[in-house]
Design an enzyme around this catalytic site. Structure first.
Site, short mmCIF file in Angstrom:
data_model
loop_
_atom_site.label_atom_id
_atom_site.label_comp_id
_atom_site.label_asym_id
_atom_site.label_seq_id
_atom_site.Cartn_x
_atom_site.Cartn_y
_atom_site.Cartn_z
N ASP A 260 -14.48 14.31 -15.52
CA ASP A 260 -15.89 14.64 -15.68
C ASP A 260 -16.58 14.67 -14.31
O ASP A 260 -16.33 13.81 -13.47
CB ASP A 260 -16.54 13.57 -16.57
CG ASP A 260 -17.97 13.88 -16.90
OD1 ASP A 260 -18.22 14.93 -17.52
OD2 ASP A 260 -18.85 13.07 -16.55
N GLU B 25 -13.86 19.27 -13.85
CA GLU B 25 -15.13 19.99 -14.03
C GLU B 25 -15.72 20.24 -12.64
O GLU B 25 -16.22 19.32 -12.00
CB GLU B 25 -16.09 19.15 -14.87
CG GLU B 25 -17.34 19.92 -15.21
CD GLU B 25 -18.45 19.04 -15.79
OE1 GLU B 25 -19.33 19.60 -16.46
OE2 GLU B 25 -18.46 17.83 -15.55
C1 BGC Z 1 -20.64 16.68 -19.42
C2 BGC Z 1 -22.03 16.56 -19.95
C3 BGC Z 1 -22.58 15.19 -19.55
C4 BGC Z 1 -22.46 14.97 -18.06
C5 BGC Z 1 -22.75 13.59 -17.66
C6 BGC Z 1 -20.77 16.56 -17.93
O1 BGC Z 1 -19.61 16.82 -17.31
O2 BGC Z 1 -20.05 17.91 -19.75
O3 BGC Z 1 -22.07 16.75 -21.32
O4 BGC Z 1 -23.94 15.11 -19.88
O5 BGC Z 1 -21.16 15.26 -17.63
O6 BGC Z 1 -21.68 12.77 -17.96
#
Ligand code: BGC
Length: 539
Positions: free
Chosen positions: A198, A238
């Site tokens: 993430d 991501e």
């Molecule tokens: C997620 C979101 C989230 C954010 C904070 C992102 O990578 O896809 O849904 O709000 O991270 O953790």
């Protein structure tokens, strides 16, 4: 052990809260997912990506983790994770889970101890300042004014790039890195095939003390750590940055294994908005080729807003005008809070065409639950919650998602309009041969049988028709894939000498098979065709 499984894979993304409630408490859970793994395998997917199921106050769909090593009781317990992993393995499905370590929840015991005591070893787990000391724009600019918030108990400001209830971790602190290792080791030992990392781009920035160039070591360290323990495990990052920077995230194939390709995603939508292939073809040429032991991951819609930041301002406005004409359909001044099907007016032919393109792109495709049946959104829910509604399994009460009384559902099902569960559901589409579900399932299964697309080389094919996206993938054999983004029929000629004797292996309808050179190929409105040399048809 299948270390390169991700090369030729289709990943199915699941939100555990919203997929299937097995115990009738109104909330989706892990046994519910286990129960439906046959459906996912039947679709042809080879891996699942589970969104967060860790202990959490759930102010950000579980991305606000308060204990990375335990399961939130709403979903079940650790034994349910083990059961899910065992059942997935039996079916040949890999399981990827979330690694959310750019921040924690404010309720995490680390933060609780850190704020209480300046001398606690946990204080340095987070980023503190007496005065806010950077001008970074918050990720949710319409919700948060600053990335710094005052904490009365701590007597200092803490940094939070996302929500103020998600304090950023100090990734320069070796103790925090050790905690990340503990988390990864724990879940790898249970049997996961990797992690979705993430907020990976922000993670490395924090690891470099604000300078991304100094933070890539963390990705190398993590990749090394997971590969040593489980060679098949992947890091799916991501990374919403400019494509020139992608190579830094791949490294020499020793950083991210899979990179979520926002650049191609955004240009895919520009192509759909214009009914023209050029933006997508251009995007593919303007991104670096991944190194040998890595590749892109591609998708259309995920659980967030369709963030269009990789487009120019004019391009973004064009996509907004086409797919989010009403300001209420937009979010955070940069994106669209709708699912794909409503954006394409529920037109099954166009939806199928869009999927045909998705599965013809170089990289690992990801399908979010519900996209395969063309689920809609609920704009009465705020921000990104509009696209987070329960899976529509059938026309039974609560869409077959849960047997709880409707008022106890964690999120209401969509029960009216063209996308209501009475019309759009798995069961109804299972019964219809030409349903979107039948088509997407067929595409996924066919795609998995085409190793050229996963493992081969990709090249654009010149067809001299602006609405037609045409590519070839070459390995020992070749696949030619075309899709018509417009709703007018078109005939194209393919002049590549080595593509003679090619015939359809999948198409939106029965076309007359081409003969001789050049290949003359007819495509209906929103038509698509995947072709292979006759003698290679079955591999
Ligand atoms: C997620 C979101 C989230 C954010 C904070 C992102 O990578 O896809 O849904 O709000 O991270 O953790």
């Amino acid at each position: 052990m299948r270390p390169l499984w991700y090369r030729n894979a289709v990943i199915y993304q699941i939100d555990p809260t919203l997929f299937r409630d097995s115990n009738g408490d109104g909330c989706g859970d892990l046994p519910g997912i286990s129960e439906r793994l046959d459906y996912i395998r039947g679709l042809g997917a080879t891996a699942v990506w589970l969104m967060p199921f860790y202990r959490s106050p759930f102010r950000d769909a579980g991305y606000d983790v308060s204990d990375h090593l335990s399961v939130d009781s709403r979903f079940g317990d650790l034994a349910d994770v083990v059961e899910l992993l065992e059942k997935a393995e039996e079916r040949g499905l890999h399981v990827i889970i979330e690694l959310v370590v750019q921040h924690t929840s404010i309720e995490h015991p680390w933060f609780q101890q850190a704020r209480r005591d300046r001398d606690s070893p946990y204080r340095d787990y987070y980023l503190w300042a007496d005065e806010p000391n950077d001008e970074v724009e918050p990720i949710f600019p319409t919700i948060e004014d600053s990335v710094w918030s005052w904490d009365e108990e701590a007597g200092q400001y803490y940094r939070h790039l996302f929500y103020s209830h998600e304090p950023d971790l100090n990734l320069e602190n070796p103790r925090v890195v050790e905690e990340i290792e503990r988390i990864m080791a724990f879940w790898l030992r249970l049997g996961v095939s990797g992690f979705r990392v993430d907020a990976a781009s922000h993670l490395i920035e924090q690891a470099g003390g604000g300078d991304p160039d100094k933070g890539y070591w963390l990705l190398e360290h993590m990749r090394d750590f997971v590969t040593l323990r489980r060679p098949e495990a992947v890091l799916l990052g991501e990374v919403d940055v400019e494509p020139q920077q992608y190579k830094d995230y791949f490294g020499e194939g020793d950083r991210l294994t899979l990179l979520l390709d926002f650049w191609v995603n955004n240009h895919f939508f520009l192509a759909l908005a214009r009914n023209q292939a050029e933006p997508l073809a251009r995007a593919l040429t303007h991104q670096p080729d991944p190194p040998r032991r890595a590749q892109y991951a591609i998708w259309m819609r995920n659980h967030d807003e369709l963030d269009l930041e990789r487009l120019t301002e004019e391009e973004r406005e064009e996509v907004m005008q086409a797919f989010a004409p009403d300001p209420d359909m937009r979010a955070y001044d940069r994106g669209i809070r709708r699912r794909l099907a409503p954006m394409l007016d529920g037109d099954e032919r166009r939806l199928a065409m869009a999927h045909a393109i998705l599965f013809s792109l170089p990289g690992t495709p990801i399908v979010r639950y519900g996209e395969e049946i063309g689920m809609g959104d609920d704009l009465s829910r705020e921000e990104r919650l509009s696209v987070r509604t329960p899976m529509q399994w059938s026309n039974e009460p609560n869409a077959g998602f849960s047997c709880a009384p409707a008022e106890r559902l964690v999120v209401p099902v969509i029960d009216e309009g063209a996308f209501g569960y009475q019309k759009i559901n798995v069961y109804a589409q299972t019964l219809r041969d030409n349903s979107l579900l039948a088509k997407t399932g067929n595409m996924i299964r066919t795609r998995i049988g085409l190793r050229e697309v996963g493992c081969g080389r990709y090249r654009a094919v010149d067809v001299d028709a602006p609405s037609v996206f045409a590519v070839r993938h070459d390995d020992d054999s070749t696949v030619l894939m075309l899709a018509n983004l417009a709703d007018q029929e078109v005939t194209v000629e393919v002049h590549d000498r080595d593509l003679e004797d090619f015939v359809d292996l999948l198409a939106d309808t029965d076309y007359e098979q081409p003969k001789g050179h050049p290949l003359k190929l007819h495509l209906g409105p929103y038509g698509y065709r995947w072709l292979r040399r006759k003698q290679h048809l079955f591999g």
